[in-house]
Write a protein that holds these residues in place. Sequence first.
Motif, short mmCIF file in Angstrom:
data_model
loop_
_atom_site.label_atom_id
_atom_site.label_comp_id
_atom_site.label_asym_id
_atom_site.label_seq_id
_atom_site.Cartn_x
_atom_site.Cartn_y
_atom_site.Cartn_z
N PRO A 195 0.78 15.15 -14.92
CA PRO A 195 0.06 14.16 -15.74
C PRO A 195 1.04 13.30 -16.53
N GLY A 196 0.75 12.02 -16.53
CA GLY A 196 1.58 11.08 -17.28
C GLY A 196 2.71 10.48 -16.49
N GLU A 197 2.97 10.98 -15.26
CA GLU A 197 4.04 10.38 -14.45
C GLU A 197 3.49 9.14 -13.74
N PRO A 198 4.08 7.98 -14.02
CA PRO A 198 3.50 6.71 -13.55
C PRO A 198 3.84 6.39 -12.10
N GLY A 199 3.01 5.53 -11.51
CA GLY A 199 3.33 4.98 -10.21
C GLY A 199 4.49 4.00 -10.30
N VAL A 200 5.12 3.76 -9.17
CA VAL A 200 6.28 2.86 -9.13
C VAL A 200 5.92 1.63 -8.31
N ASN A 201 6.11 0.48 -8.90
CA ASN A 201 5.76 -0.79 -8.26
C ASN A 201 6.86 -1.26 -7.31
N ASN A 202 6.41 -1.91 -6.22
CA ASN A 202 7.30 -2.65 -5.31
C ASN A 202 8.32 -1.76 -4.60
N PHE A 203 7.94 -0.52 -4.29
CA PHE A 203 8.75 0.32 -3.41
C PHE A 203 8.33 0.06 -1.97
N LYS A 204 9.30 -0.04 -1.07
CA LYS A 204 9.01 -0.32 0.33
C LYS A 204 8.68 0.97 1.08
N ILE A 205 7.58 0.94 1.86
CA ILE A 205 7.15 2.07 2.69
C ILE A 205 7.14 1.62 4.14
N ARG A 206 7.78 2.41 4.99
CA ARG A 206 7.90 2.03 6.41
C ARG A 206 7.03 2.93 7.28
N LEU A 207 6.38 2.30 8.26
CA LEU A 207 5.57 2.98 9.27
C LEU A 207 6.23 2.76 10.62
N THR A 208 6.44 3.83 11.39
CA THR A 208 7.07 3.70 12.70
C THR A 208 6.30 4.49 13.75
N CYS A 209 6.78 4.43 14.98
CA CYS A 209 6.24 5.10 16.17
C CYS A 209 5.19 4.24 16.85
N THR A 210 3.91 4.62 16.83
CA THR A 210 2.89 3.85 17.55
C THR A 210 2.85 2.40 17.08
N LYS A 211 3.07 2.20 15.79
CA LYS A 211 3.14 0.84 15.25
C LYS A 211 4.28 0.81 14.26
N VAL A 212 4.99 -0.30 14.22
CA VAL A 212 6.11 -0.45 13.28
C VAL A 212 5.76 -1.58 12.30
N GLU A 213 5.66 -1.24 11.05
CA GLU A 213 5.45 -2.26 10.01
C GLU A 213 5.86 -1.68 8.67
N SER A 214 5.89 -2.54 7.66
CA SER A 214 6.26 -2.13 6.31
C SER A 214 5.27 -2.72 5.31
N THR A 215 5.16 -2.05 4.17
CA THR A 215 4.37 -2.57 3.07
C THR A 215 5.07 -2.17 1.77
N SER A 216 4.57 -2.66 0.66
CA SER A 216 5.15 -2.32 -0.64
C SER A 216 4.07 -1.78 -1.56
N THR A 217 4.47 -0.92 -2.47
CA THR A 217 3.51 -0.35 -3.42
C THR A 217 3.05 -1.41 -4.41
N ASN A 218 1.80 -1.25 -4.89
CA ASN A 218 1.27 -2.16 -5.90
C ASN A 218 1.69 -1.69 -7.30
N PRO A 219 1.30 -2.40 -8.36
CA PRO A 219 1.74 -1.98 -9.71
C PRO A 219 1.35 -0.56 -10.08
N SER A 220 0.32 -0.01 -9.44
CA SER A 220 -0.08 1.38 -9.71
C SER A 220 0.69 2.37 -8.84
N GLY A 221 1.54 1.86 -7.94
CA GLY A 221 2.32 2.73 -7.08
C GLY A 221 1.64 3.09 -5.77
#
Length: 591
Positions: free
Chosen positions: A502-528
């Motif tokens: 409890p109390g540990e915040p989300g992190v904004n604008n971290f890059k997350i990568r998806l690979t294998c069947t589909k390859v793409e990336s997205t970034s976390t929103n202000p809530s993480g």
Amino acid sequence: MKALFFCVLIGLSTASAQAPLGKLLTRQYSSLPDNSPTLILVSFKDKGKFGFARPQKPVPLVSERSIWRRSKVRDAAHVIDDQDFPLEESYVQSVASVASAIRHRLKWFNAVSALATKPQIEEIRKLPFVIEVELVGRWRTRKDEEQSGPWKEPPSLQAPTAAESLDYGSSFPQVNQLNVPAVHKLGFFGQGVVIGVFDNGFRNLAHQAFDSMTIIATYDFVDHKVSVKPNNPSTGFGAHGVNTLSTIGGNKSGSLIGPAFKSSFILARTENDSSETPIEEDNWAAAIQWADSIGVDVTSTSLGYLTFDAPYTSLTWADMDGHTALITRAADRAVGLGIVVVNSAGNDAVARGGQPNTLIAPADGDSVITAGAVNSSGVRASFSSYGPTVDGRTKPDVMADGVGVKVASATDTTLYGGASGTSFSCPLSAGVAALVLCANPTLTPIQVREAMRQTASNVCSPNNLMGWGILNALAAIKYYNRVGVISGSVYNDLNGNGILNPGEPGVNNFKIRLTCTKVESTSTNPSGNYSFDSLSFGSYTVQEVLPAGWVRTFPPAGSYSITLDSTNTIVASRNFGSFQLGAIHGMKFND
């Protein structure tokens, strides 16, 4: 005087002009015997009168069904092209008057295949409309490359569940490995799809496994007759075709059920067992032209050869580049017309082991789906040929059972046998392609290949031994449904314990990568939070891309491996814990 001399030179130059020899024929020309006929391809400069008088409608050249299939990959203005027009008859007759015999008219290549001696080749080269004379491949079959024998029930047979609506008998393992029964449960059996099977003949179509099969056309391109039963009465001739056809489309409850048993079939005999060089690529090129005109959707070809027969010793691993062999060029042309072309990879991994590749044409084709072999446990068969192609493309594409596959007997109407080789992983793979088209009839060949490859077992790390891996028919037919969702969050793990407290915040604008069947990336929103939506069924890896100054605390493996399927459509809470490293700053000064 100078002008006259110039004209004489031009006249001499024209009179002495000769069409060049092709790449393969050039290599062997000096060693060709003078009086023994050689199988050649004679290419013409144009289509003669057909190059000017184009038909208003394409139907006389190909069937309405072929037009419909082509329209998936071509616009209305280009549904036919110059390669569909007939050859100029005067050109054909001129070659016929010189050569020993004309074999096939190959309109796709604006050429004829012919038998000609070396002196005849020289005369053909002088014809003003001939632009090239090339060698046609002729191969001998290696007798030990495929094994077949009587069927023996395995001691521990993988049995279907009580919920199976079809009784596959002891053929269940070979189709269940590919998740075919799950597709059959949905009502897809290959209906509405036309499959072409090209082989050495089909001598026992009276077998019970073919009783319900719909065969819409047959032709023997070796002996030029409608029946595809070889003239040679020996029981071995035309047996291979019976085996492969039953693998893809046989249907006898309790004994053998192929993946696409409700498809319609076109059968072509393209290999001649009676010859020392049974596989001749002009037969296959003529067959694919014919099948296209009828409206074939999928072709399954289980060619198996080692090399050209003497003096045809010029095709090597170095020619597996996707554009040298006539048969490969014909296969890629077929794909360009909307046909899904599936071919065996070959059985030469041991016999030619150590070479950069052991592929066989047309398995090197850029758009061909090349099938390698595994056993019933999913282990690659030692004989299964490997890539890459000379230009670096990964081959094979997919894998299916090719060891001890249950097949219909070629000598008895009720018995069965077991057979091994990529000749049998090929029709199983082609059957899956037919199921994909059955469920998604508007897909193009490249889309079918993508659905098959991107849902196979090795999609995360395709290589030249297993390709993209063992097929998953159920995931492949649903590949374009795109209903899957993967989501989670990235949180700042303030105490570094790997637990979201409890109390540990989300992190904004971290890059997350998806690979294998589909390859793409997205970034976390202000809530993480992050989310990947509209995903196909298949295998995925999700991982966080850490910026400088951060370390990952969760998950321990650093990434998530996820499979989306009909029972696992939405996957949430794939979270990442990250800890920001502290820093101490200061300066050193000159006091």
